[in-house]
Design a protein around this motif. Structure first.
Motif, PDB file in Angstrom:
ATOM      1  N   LEU A  27     -10.199   7.049   7.383  1.00  0.00           N
ATOM      2  CA  LEU A  27     -10.411   5.581   6.753  1.00  0.00           C
ATOM      3  C   LEU A  27     -11.694   5.398   5.675  1.00  0.00           C
ATOM      4  CD1 LEU A  27     -10.092   2.505   7.082  1.00  0.00           C
ATOM      5  CD2 LEU A  27     -11.600   2.422   9.118  1.00  0.00           C
ATOM      6  N   GLY A  28     -12.538   6.305   6.101  1.00  0.00           N
ATOM      7  CA  GLY A  28     -13.904   6.267   5.153  1.00  0.00           C
ATOM      8  C   GLY A  28     -13.421   6.762   3.751  1.00  0.00           C
ATOM      9  N   GLN A  29     -12.422   7.921   4.022  1.00  0.00           N
ATOM     10  CA  GLN A  29     -12.051   8.611   2.549  1.00  0.00           C
ATOM     11  C   GLN A  29     -11.377   7.484   1.783  1.00  0.00           C
ATOM     12  OE1 GLN A  29      -9.921  11.839   4.466  1.00  0.00           O
ATOM     13  NE2 GLN A  29     -11.948  13.207   4.120  1.00  0.00           N
ATOM     14  N   HIS A  30     -10.361   6.748   2.582  1.00  0.00           N
ATOM     15  CA  HIS A  30      -9.703   5.641   1.926  1.00  0.00           C
ATOM     16  C   HIS A  30     -10.483   4.622   1.368  1.00  0.00           C
ATOM     17  CE1 HIS A  30      -5.143   4.690   2.030  1.00  0.00           C
ATOM     18  NE2 HIS A  30      -5.521   3.644   1.562  1.00  0.00           N
ATOM     19  N   GLY A 175      -3.320   8.178   4.310  1.00  0.00           N
ATOM     20  CA  GLY A 175      -1.937   8.488   4.160  1.00  0.00           C
ATOM     21  C   GLY A 175      -1.725  10.056   4.706  1.00  0.00           C
ATOM     22  N   TRP A 176      -2.799  10.544   5.294  1.00  0.00           N
ATOM     23  CA  TRP A 176      -2.760  12.050   5.826  1.00  0.00           C
ATOM     24  C   TRP A 176      -1.670  11.964   6.996  1.00  0.00           C
ATOM     25  CZ3 TRP A 176      -3.330  16.879   4.624  1.00  0.00           C
ATOM     26  CH2 TRP A 176      -3.398  17.832   5.750  1.00  0.00           C
ATOM     27  N   PRO A 177      -1.763  11.182   7.969  1.00  0.00           N
ATOM     28  CA  PRO A 177      -0.715  11.459   9.231  1.00  0.00           C
ATOM     29  C   PRO A 177       0.585  11.094   8.520  1.00  0.00           C
ATOM     30  CG  PRO A 177      -2.706   9.823   9.667  1.00  0.00           C
ATOM     31  CD  PRO A 177      -2.524  10.228   8.102  1.00  0.00           C
ATOM     32  N   ILE A 195       1.321   2.105   9.835  1.00  0.00           N
ATOM     33  CA  ILE A 195       0.646   0.807  10.631  1.00  0.00           C
ATOM     34  C   ILE A 195      -1.063   0.711  10.161  1.00  0.00           C
ATOM     35  CG2 ILE A 195      -0.396   0.073  12.968  1.00  0.00           C
ATOM     36  CD1 ILE A 195       2.206   1.066  14.075  1.00  0.00           C
ATOM     37  N   LEU A 196      -1.603   1.792  10.125  1.00  0.00           N
ATOM     38  CA  LEU A 196      -3.089   1.722   9.486  1.00  0.00           C
ATOM     39  C   LEU A 196      -3.006   1.308   8.316  1.00  0.00           C
ATOM     40  CD1 LEU A 196      -4.572   5.279  11.304  1.00  0.00           C
ATOM     41  CD2 LEU A 196      -5.026   2.886  11.814  1.00  0.00           C
ATOM     42  N   VAL A 197      -2.448   1.608   7.252  1.00  0.00           N
ATOM     43  CA  VAL A 197      -2.608   1.277   5.792  1.00  0.00           C
ATOM     44  C   VAL A 197      -2.072  -0.270   6.003  1.00  0.00           C
ATOM     45  CG1 VAL A 197      -1.467   1.798   3.536  1.00  0.00           C
ATOM     46  CG2 VAL A 197      -1.998   3.722   4.978  1.00  0.00           C
ATOM     47  N   ALA A 198      -1.182  -0.632   6.626  1.00  0.00           N
ATOM     48  CA  ALA A 198      -0.732  -2.212   6.587  1.00  0.00           C
ATOM     49  C   ALA A 198      -1.777  -2.940   6.899  1.00  0.00           C
ATOM     50  CB  ALA A 198       0.344  -2.137   7.401  1.00  0.00           C
ATOM     51  N   VAL A 199      -2.389  -2.339   8.322  1.00  0.00           N
ATOM     52  CA  VAL A 199      -3.652  -3.461   8.969  1.00  0.00           C
ATOM     53  C   VAL A 199      -4.759  -3.506   7.735  1.00  0.00           C
ATOM     54  CG1 VAL A 199      -5.335  -3.518  10.617  1.00  0.00           C
ATOM     55  CG2 VAL A 199      -3.085  -2.973  11.255  1.00  0.00           C
ATOM     56  N   LEU A 200      -5.065  -2.218   7.297  1.00  0.00           N
ATOM     57  CA  LEU A 200      -6.213  -2.367   6.240  1.00  0.00           C
ATOM     58  C   LEU A 200      -5.923  -3.175   5.280  1.00  0.00           C
ATOM     59  CD1 LEU A 200      -8.878  -1.166   5.198  1.00  0.00           C
ATOM     60  CD2 LEU A 200      -7.703   0.588   4.102  1.00  0.00           C
TER      61      LEU A 200
END
Length: 225
Positions: A27-30, A175-177, A195-200
């Motif tokens: 998340l920090g990298q993103h 995007g890694w996962p 899901i993580l990308v969408a929530v962010l």
């Protein structure tokens, strides 16, 4: 098989929260790539858009460039720049890709915000003795700010979505996962990453929506209602 439940279990697994590929690290990298790319794009596009909106010159070129940039596939652009920059400059190539994709929305938001202002408002500002700088800062900037934030909102969401493919060139991010899970057929991992990308994206979009609404001057808001 309930892929959604499997994805939630994958996210809740303590193993995903430790190590060099832990979810907080990704998340920090993103966020880092997103923030740096958008800030660079702001420095390039916003002053240019303000100049176009203020002078009325170069609008056709800006529209053409923005349209062409939006038509470029982000994945193809990333791979092309990685090949041009070389494997030792992959982070720089990725950063340039994200900046180029953020510029069109920012440029459009900057110049359209000023163009949308009623010319009579600007004439009135000059008539009361405002200097050109005061006209820009007190009238054009403030009235054009909601559309500028709208452009910033679109650009940021575009970059958040595109940074997902940075994992394809081993730069991490959320995007890694997804990139790791596809060849392994780990669909729970792929869905968890999505899901993580969408929530962010939803959280960032909500914050910008609030900021865009707050940026509307009280007088304009009162007239609109």
């Amino acid at each position: 098989m309930n892929f959604f439940a499997d994805a939630i279990r994958w996210l809740a697994d303590p193993e995903q929260w430790t190590g060099s590929y832990a979810l907080p690290v990704l998340l920090g990298q993103h966020l880092l790539y997103t923030v740096v790319s958008v800030l660079i794009a702001v420095v390039i596009a916003v002053p240019t858009g303000w100049l176009i909106g203020h002078t009325g010159r170069g609008r056709e070129i800006a529209v053409a460039v923005s349209g062409a940039a939006r038509a470029v596939p982000s994945f193809g652009l990333l791979i092309l720049l990685v090949l041009l920059f070389g494997v030792l400059q992959v982070p720089a190539a990725a950063l340039v890709t994200f900046v180029l994709l953020a510029i069109p929305s920012l440029l459009a938001g900057a110049y359209s915000g000023i163009e949308a202002i009623d010319r009579r408002v600007l004439d009135a500002a000059r008539a009361v003795g405002m200097t050109p700088w005061q006209v820009f800062w007190k009238v054009e900037f403030r009235l054009g700010l909601p559309l500028l934030i709208g452009g910033l909102r679109a650009a940021t969401l575009q970059v958040i979505a595109t940074v997902t493919i940075a994992a394809y060139v081993n730069l991490g991010g959320l995007g890694w996962p997804i990139i790791q899970g596809i060849p392994l057929r780990r669909f729970d991992e792929v869905l968890a990453g999505a899901i993580l990308v969408a929530v962010l994206a939803l959280v960032v979009d909500l914050l910008f929506a609030v900021a865009q609404r707050a940026a509307v001057p009280a007088g304009v808001r009162a007239v609109a209602t």
